[in-house]
Design an enzyme around this catalytic site. Structure first.
Site, PDB file in Angstrom:
ATOM      1  N   THR A   1      -0.960  -5.754   6.520  1.00 30.84           N
ATOM      2  CA  THR A   1      -2.415  -5.683   6.525  1.00 30.84           C
ATOM      3  C   THR A   1      -2.950  -6.132   5.173  1.00 30.84           C
ATOM      4  OG1 THR A   1      -2.431  -3.848   8.112  1.00 30.84           O
ATOM      5  CG2 THR A   1      -4.431  -4.180   6.816  1.00 30.84           C
TER       6      THR A   1
ATOM      7  N   PHE B   1      -6.014  -6.044   2.594  1.00 25.18           N
ATOM      8  CA  PHE B   1      -7.159  -5.218   2.215  1.00 25.18           C
ATOM      9  C   PHE B   1      -7.967  -5.925   1.128  1.00 25.18           C
ATOM     10  CE2 PHE B   1      -4.119  -2.231   3.929  1.00 25.18           C
ATOM     11  CZ  PHE B   1      -4.892  -1.265   4.561  1.00 25.18           C
TER      12      PHE B   1
END
Length: 280
Positions: free
Chosen positions: A176, A178
Site C-alpha cells: 500500500t 501512503f
C-alpha cells in the site's frame, strides 16, 4: 538522552493498523492519532488535533483507495512525503497458544481472502471484523480459546499477542502506498528523484486530454500515474489525478505544465516530494 516528539500524526484505523505501521516507518518519533474515517483524519488536522496526516492512496492488489482522490484536492492539505508498506499478514493469538489450537480467525474483510491458502491448509475458518487491529485488541482482552486474529506485527506487539505464523499472505507483492500530508507545502528539492502530484480538469474541446498529455511526451517527462474520476456526479466535469517524475522548477516539467495549462480549466498541485525507495 532521547526526547519524545511533540509532532502528532493522524491516520485512519485503530492502533496497530497498517496505516499505523506506515506512520511508525515514516515518522517513528511522532505521536499516533487514530481516527475512524479519512474525513476524520483531515478534520483532526484542521481542528489542531494533529500536525501531519497519513492517508492511503493505492494498493498494488486492489488499486485506488475509494474516494481518496476526490478527498485530496478539497482537504486543504499538501503532500510532503510518500511511504510504501508491504501488507504482511500474521496469525496471532494470546500468549502460550499453539498454532494447532487455532480453529477460527477474525480480520478485516479485505484481509481474509489474502490468506486463504494458509487458512484452508490448516482447516481454519474465518470471520470478518470491522478492522484487523481491532480484532487483535479484542482477542487480547477476551482471550477466546481456539480463536486467532490476522493483523500486522505492530498489532501483535501492541496488544501482547504471540505471532504463530508470519507472512501468510498468498501474494508477496501486496503493498500500500501512503501519502504524508501537512498544512503547508514543502517545495524544496530534498532528493535527486522528486515526484509532483496534481489534479486537473480538461477543457471541453475535442482531443483535449490527448493534447494536454502531449507536453509531457515531447518534453520527456515520465508520468507514473493518470486516473480519472467524476466530480459532483457530472458526466462531463471529469477530473484527472496525475503523478509525474520531476520538480515543477525543472525546465522540462515547467514546459509540460505550461502546455497542460493551455488545455485545462484547472490545475492544482497537491504536492512535491521525494520518491520513496519503495517505488523501486
Amino acid at each position: 538522552m532521547s526526547t519524545v516528539s511533540s509532532v502528532r500524526i493522524a491516520f485512519q484505523g485503530a492502533l496497530g493498523a497498517y496505516s499505523h505501521e506506515a506512520c511508525l516507518n515514516a515518522r517513528p518519533n511522532a505521536v499516533p492519532v487514530p481516527c475512524d474515517t479519512f474525513e476524520d483524519v483531515v478534520r483532526a488536522m484542521h481542528d489542531g488535533a494533529a500536525d501531519l496526516a497519513m492517508l492511503p492512496v493505492e494498493n498494488s492488489t486492489y488499486g485506488r483507495v475509494a474516494d481518496i482522490h476526490s478527498l485530496l484536492p478539497r482537504s486543504g492539505l499538501h503532500i510532503i512525503d510518500e511511504a510504501f508498506v508491504r501488507v504482511r499478514i500474521h496469525l496471532m493469538a494470546p500468549k502460550g497458544t499453539p498454532l494447532e489450537a487455532i480453529k477460527h480467525v477474525r480480520a478485516h474483510l479485505v484481509l481474509l481472502p489474502q490468506a486463504r491458502s494458509f487458512l484452508d491448509q490448516h482447516g481454519i475458518t474465518s470471520e470478518a471484523a470491522a478492522d484487523s487491529a481491532g480484532a487483535a485488541a479484542e482477542l487480547a482482552q477476551t482471550r477466546e480459546p481456539g480463536v486467532g486474529a490476522l493483523a500486522s506485527a505492530v498489532a501483535a506487539d501492541l496488544h501482547g499477542l504471540d505471532i504463530l505464523a508470519r507472512d501468510i499472505e498468498d501474494m508477496q507483492h501486496n503493498t500500500t502506498r501512503f501519502l504524508v500530508m501537512a498544512h503547508a507545502p514543502d517545495l524544496t528539492r530534498r532528493s535527486d528523484k522528486m515526484i509532483t502530484s496534481f489534479v486537473f480538469e480538461v477543457r471541453n474541446i475535442p482531443a483535449a486530454l490527448y493534447k494536454a498529455m502531449g507536453g509531457f511526451a515531447t518534453n520527456g517527462v515520465n508520468m507514473t500515474k493518470l486516473e480519472s474520476y467524476m466530480v459532483g456526479g457530472s458526466f462531463t466535469a471529469t477530473q484527472f489525478y496525475a503523478d509525474i517524475e520531476g520538480h515543477p522548477d525543472d525546465p522540462a516539467v515547467k514546459r509540460a505544465l505550461e502546455e497542460l495549462d493551455y488545455f485545462t480549466n484547472m490545475i492544482q498541485i497537491l504536492g512535491v516530494y521525494p520518491a520513496d525507495p519503495g517505488r523501486d
